[in-house]
Design a protein around this motif. Structure first.
Motif, mmCIF file in Angstrom:
data_model
loop_
_atom_site.group_PDB
_atom_site.id
_atom_site.type_symbol
_atom_site.label_atom_id
_atom_site.label_comp_id
_atom_site.label_asym_id
_atom_site.label_seq_id
_atom_site.Cartn_x
_atom_site.Cartn_y
_atom_site.Cartn_z
ATOM 1 N N PRO A 258 34.661 73.007 90.334
ATOM 2 C CA PRO A 258 34.355 73.755 89.109
ATOM 3 C C PRO A 258 33.591 75.025 89.441
ATOM 4 O O PRO A 258 33.064 75.181 90.550
ATOM 5 C CB PRO A 258 33.489 72.773 88.312
ATOM 6 C CG PRO A 258 32.818 71.948 89.377
ATOM 7 C CD PRO A 258 33.847 71.786 90.465
ATOM 8 N N GLY A 259 33.531 75.949 88.472
ATOM 9 C CA GLY A 259 32.768 77.172 88.665
ATOM 10 C C GLY A 259 33.557 78.299 89.289
ATOM 11 O O GLY A 259 32.981 79.339 89.622
ATOM 12 N N ILE A 260 34.875 78.117 89.448
ATOM 13 C CA ILE A 260 35.723 79.175 89.994
ATOM 14 C C ILE A 260 36.575 79.778 88.884
ATOM 15 O O ILE A 260 36.546 80.986 88.657
ATOM 16 C CB ILE A 260 36.608 78.635 91.140
ATOM 17 C CG1 ILE A 260 35.745 78.050 92.248
ATOM 18 C CG2 ILE A 260 37.511 79.750 91.683
ATOM 19 C CD1 ILE A 260 36.521 77.384 93.364
ATOM 20 N N LEU B 238 24.312 76.616 103.812
ATOM 21 C CA LEU B 238 24.915 76.008 102.620
ATOM 22 C C LEU B 238 24.643 76.892 101.417
ATOM 23 O O LEU B 238 23.599 77.545 101.335
ATOM 24 C CB LEU B 238 24.327 74.609 102.378
ATOM 25 C CG LEU B 238 24.647 73.543 103.426
ATOM 26 C CD1 LEU B 238 23.591 72.447 103.410
ATOM 27 C CD2 LEU B 238 26.030 72.952 103.173
ATOM 28 N N TRP B 239 25.574 76.891 100.487
ATOM 29 C CA TRP B 239 25.431 77.717 99.279
ATOM 30 C C TRP B 239 25.775 76.879 98.058
ATOM 31 O O TRP B 239 26.715 76.071 98.081
ATOM 32 C CB TRP B 239 26.385 78.910 99.352
ATOM 33 C CG TRP B 239 26.434 79.778 98.136
ATOM 34 C CD1 TRP B 239 25.519 80.705 97.753
ATOM 35 C CD2 TRP B 239 27.481 79.827 97.152
ATOM 36 N NE1 TRP B 239 25.924 81.335 96.589
ATOM 37 C CE2 TRP B 239 27.128 80.809 96.208
ATOM 38 C CE3 TRP B 239 28.687 79.137 96.990
ATOM 39 C CZ2 TRP B 239 27.935 81.116 95.101
ATOM 40 C CZ3 TRP B 239 29.481 79.434 95.893
ATOM 41 C CH2 TRP B 239 29.102 80.416 94.968
ATOM 42 N N VAL B 240 24.990 77.060 96.993
ATOM 43 C CA VAL B 240 25.227 76.347 95.740
ATOM 44 C C VAL B 240 25.214 77.354 94.598
ATOM 45 O O VAL B 240 24.300 78.182 94.498
ATOM 46 C CB VAL B 240 24.160 75.262 95.484
ATOM 47 C CG1 VAL B 240 24.510 74.458 94.236
ATOM 48 C CG2 VAL B 240 24.013 74.338 96.691
ATOM 49 N N GLN B 241 26.235 77.280 93.756
ATOM 50 C CA GLN B 241 26.299 78.078 92.527
ATOM 51 C C GLN B 241 26.132 77.135 91.346
ATOM 52 O O GLN B 241 26.825 76.115 91.249
ATOM 53 C CB GLN B 241 27.640 78.792 92.421
ATOM 54 C CG GLN B 241 27.849 79.499 91.077
ATOM 55 C CD GLN B 241 29.278 79.989 90.909
ATOM 56 O OE1 GLN B 241 29.551 81.166 91.021
ATOM 57 N NE2 GLN B 241 30.211 79.078 90.643
ATOM 58 N N ILE B 242 25.219 77.470 90.459
ATOM 59 C CA ILE B 242 24.980 76.682 89.244
ATOM 60 C C ILE B 242 25.192 77.595 88.053
ATOM 61 O O ILE B 242 24.672 78.709 88.013
ATOM 62 C CB ILE B 242 23.547 76.115 89.231
ATOM 63 C CG1 ILE B 242 23.373 75.104 90.372
ATOM 64 C CG2 ILE B 242 23.224 75.473 87.889
ATOM 65 C CD1 ILE B 242 21.931 74.735 90.635
ATOM 66 N N GLY B 243 25.970 77.150 87.081
ATOM 67 C CA GLY B 243 26.171 77.908 85.857
ATOM 68 C C GLY B 243 26.121 76.982 84.652
ATOM 69 O O GLY B 243 26.528 75.822 84.732
ATOM 70 N N ALA B 244 25.602 77.471 83.534
ATOM 71 C CA ALA B 244 25.556 76.690 82.295
ATOM 72 C C ALA B 244 25.364 77.649 81.137
ATOM 73 O O ALA B 244 24.956 78.802 81.324
ATOM 74 C CB ALA B 244 24.428 75.657 82.320
ATOM 75 N N ASP B 245 25.633 77.160 79.938
ATOM 76 C CA ASP B 245 25.433 77.975 78.742
ATOM 77 C C ASP B 245 24.063 77.749 78.116
ATOM 78 O O ASP B 245 23.771 78.264 77.042
ATOM 79 C CB ASP B 245 26.536 77.694 77.716
ATOM 80 C CG ASP B 245 27.845 78.370 78.092
ATOM 81 O OD1 ASP B 245 27.792 79.391 78.808
ATOM 82 O OD2 ASP B 245 28.909 77.876 77.692
ATOM 83 N N ASP B 246 23.211 76.972 78.772
ATOM 84 C CA ASP B 246 21.848 76.750 78.306
ATOM 85 C C ASP B 246 20.911 76.923 79.489
ATOM 86 O O ASP B 246 21.155 76.394 80.580
ATOM 87 C CB ASP B 246 21.697 75.342 77.724
ATOM 88 C CG ASP B 246 20.273 75.061 77.270
ATOM 89 O OD1 ASP B 246 19.909 75.521 76.172
ATOM 90 O OD2 ASP B 246 19.530 74.395 78.014
#
Length: 445
Positions: A88-90, A194-202
């Motif tokens: 997810p996130g792409i 290492l890389w982490v992408q976090i996305g959210a609408d809140d």
């Protein structure tokens, strides 16, 4: 900042926790279904909801029985799936809040510790994306919220493979990016194991995930750098539209879109990668992400007239239509690169950003951009530290990001108003199947 964007509509990978159309703004009238989330929003506010004052909201939280809880709004109940062909996130629609964070493995940590870490991270991401607590040590930061379109995406940097003894599995496409003349890179805020992408609408849901991921790292890895970003909130405009950046420009009109004939070929590594073309096999259905912290020199930009700004970009500021279009042109109107004005000058200047970044001007090079804006305060002179967390996805950065950036480097009118301050390139493997964790095919293959 190439002239491409992802449309703000919901993708097939997102599912709903309440009945109704995928993009409905109707909060619904029935209690949210069982199994979607353990959290419930006890008060909703908006044009169709009840506005609670501070006292009323507090009383409702303390006293209302769960059976009387108001169902989650559509915003809170939006859910992206953790398991799938791709992470997810792409292709997930752009979210309102984002965090990017890179980690370095601790001294002495190797392949075994990395595998245990990715197993922990994957389990935490799966839980949080379903709107569940992170585990027994959950901080309760987001206990009242639903999934809110949360996505958590994991990638591996060039250095990861040496630290884990997996050099033979390192993809050729992960070779370091070339130097560019516009780079002013801070090495401490670039790259990482290492890389982490976090996305959210809140915002709280996004921070909750960031804190959980950081805590899960434990003694295995330490934070190398971390950046925070934002976009316009869903529903803030009368209809879905391409986002604007902090220069006020419609940013990213020509993004490739899922469903286009060549989308998967351009963005994802094939299921059976060829040697030297996205491989090795563990990268099947994965993608490569370039991350750049691009500072916008807003004081200089804002001194320009509207016409000068539009000439730099090659598009109208009001609606993103190409300068070559007439009064009825829209953002999607095809740009006429040969059109001239009454004095014989090109209507879209030769060094306009939109002209230079067009795929047909770069051998078909294309990438999906999912950026976040950022603002990290003001310096002593009141100059804003603000700009774009540029995040772009492609099947091969040597055929996506690199040729476009090289051309921008040679004569983009926008270059004098931006500065590239950090950079990273990461291999993002395909999605985890049920019962698997992200990167398992690499770490246990």
């Amino acid at each position: 900042m190439p002239d491409q964007s992802i449309p703000q509509t919901r993708s097939p990978e997102a599912t709903r926790g309440t009945p109704g159309p995928l993009d409905s703004d109707n909060p619904g009238a029935a209690t949210a279904p069982q199994g979607v989330s353990r959290r419930r929003l006890l008060g909703t506010a908006g044009a169709t909801g009840l506005v609670l004052g501070a006292a009323g909201a507090a009383a409702g939280y303390a006293a209302a029985p769960s059976s009387a809880a108001t169902p989650l709004t559509s915003l809170g109940s939006e859910r992206a799936m953790f398991h799938g062909k791709h992470q997810p996130g792409i292709t997930t629609p752009m979210q309102a809040r984002g965090h990017l964070v890179a980690f370095d493995l601790a001294a002495g940590a190797g392949r075994k510790e990395a595998a245990a870490l990715l197993r922990r991270w994957s389990d935490t991401a799966r839980r949080l994306m379903a709107g569940e607590p992170a585990g027994s040590r959950d901080t309760d930061v987001a206990r009242d919220a639903g999934p809110s379109s949360l996505t958590v995406t994991f990638g591996f940097g060039h250095s990861f493979f040496g630290r884990t003894g997996l050099e033979e599995q390192r993809p050729v496409a992960l070779d370091p990016l070339p130097d560019f003349s516009s780079d002013h890179l801070d090495k401490n805020r670039s790259n990482g194991d290492l890389w982490v992408q976090i996305g959210a609408d809140d915002a709280l849901v996004a921070f909750h995930a960031l804190r959980a991921i950081q805590r899960d790292a434990g003694a295995a890895a330490r934070v190398r750098w971390q950046m925070n970003g934002f976009n316009r909130s869903p529903g803030a405009t009368a209809h879905p539209m391409t986002a604007r950046n902090l220069m006020g420009q419609v940013d990213g009109t020509r993004n490739p879109k899922p469903g286009e004939a060549d989308f998967d070929r351009r963005i994802f590594v094939p299921e059976e990668p060829e040697a030297g073309k996205g491989g090795p096999a563990w990268m099947a259905n994965g993608s490569y992400v370039v991350v750049r912290r691009i500072r916008m020199l807003l004081d200089d930009w804002e001194e320009l007239s509207l016409k000068a700004q539009e000439d730099v970009i090659g598009r109208r500021k009001s609606d993103g239509a190409p300068l070559s279009g007439g009064s009825g042109a829209t953002e999607s109107t095809e740009m006429d690169l040969e059109k001239t004005d009454g004095s014989g000058e090109l209507v879209v200047p030769i060094n306009a950003h939109a002209r230079i970044t067009r795929p047909d001007q770069n051998g078909g090079a294309a990438m999906v951009r999912r950026p976040f804006s950022y603002h990290d305060g003001f310096d002593a002179d009141g100059v804003p530290d603000a700009g774009l967390l540029f995040v772009c996805w492609q099947a091969d950065p040597l055929r996506g990001f690199v040729p476009v950036q090289r051309k921008l480097d040679r004569g983009d009118a926008l270059s004098q108003f931006i500065r590239h301050e950090a950079s990273g390139l990461f291999a993002v493997p395909g999605g985890a199947a049920e019962g698997e964790y992200v990167g398992q095919r690499l770490l246990e293959g």
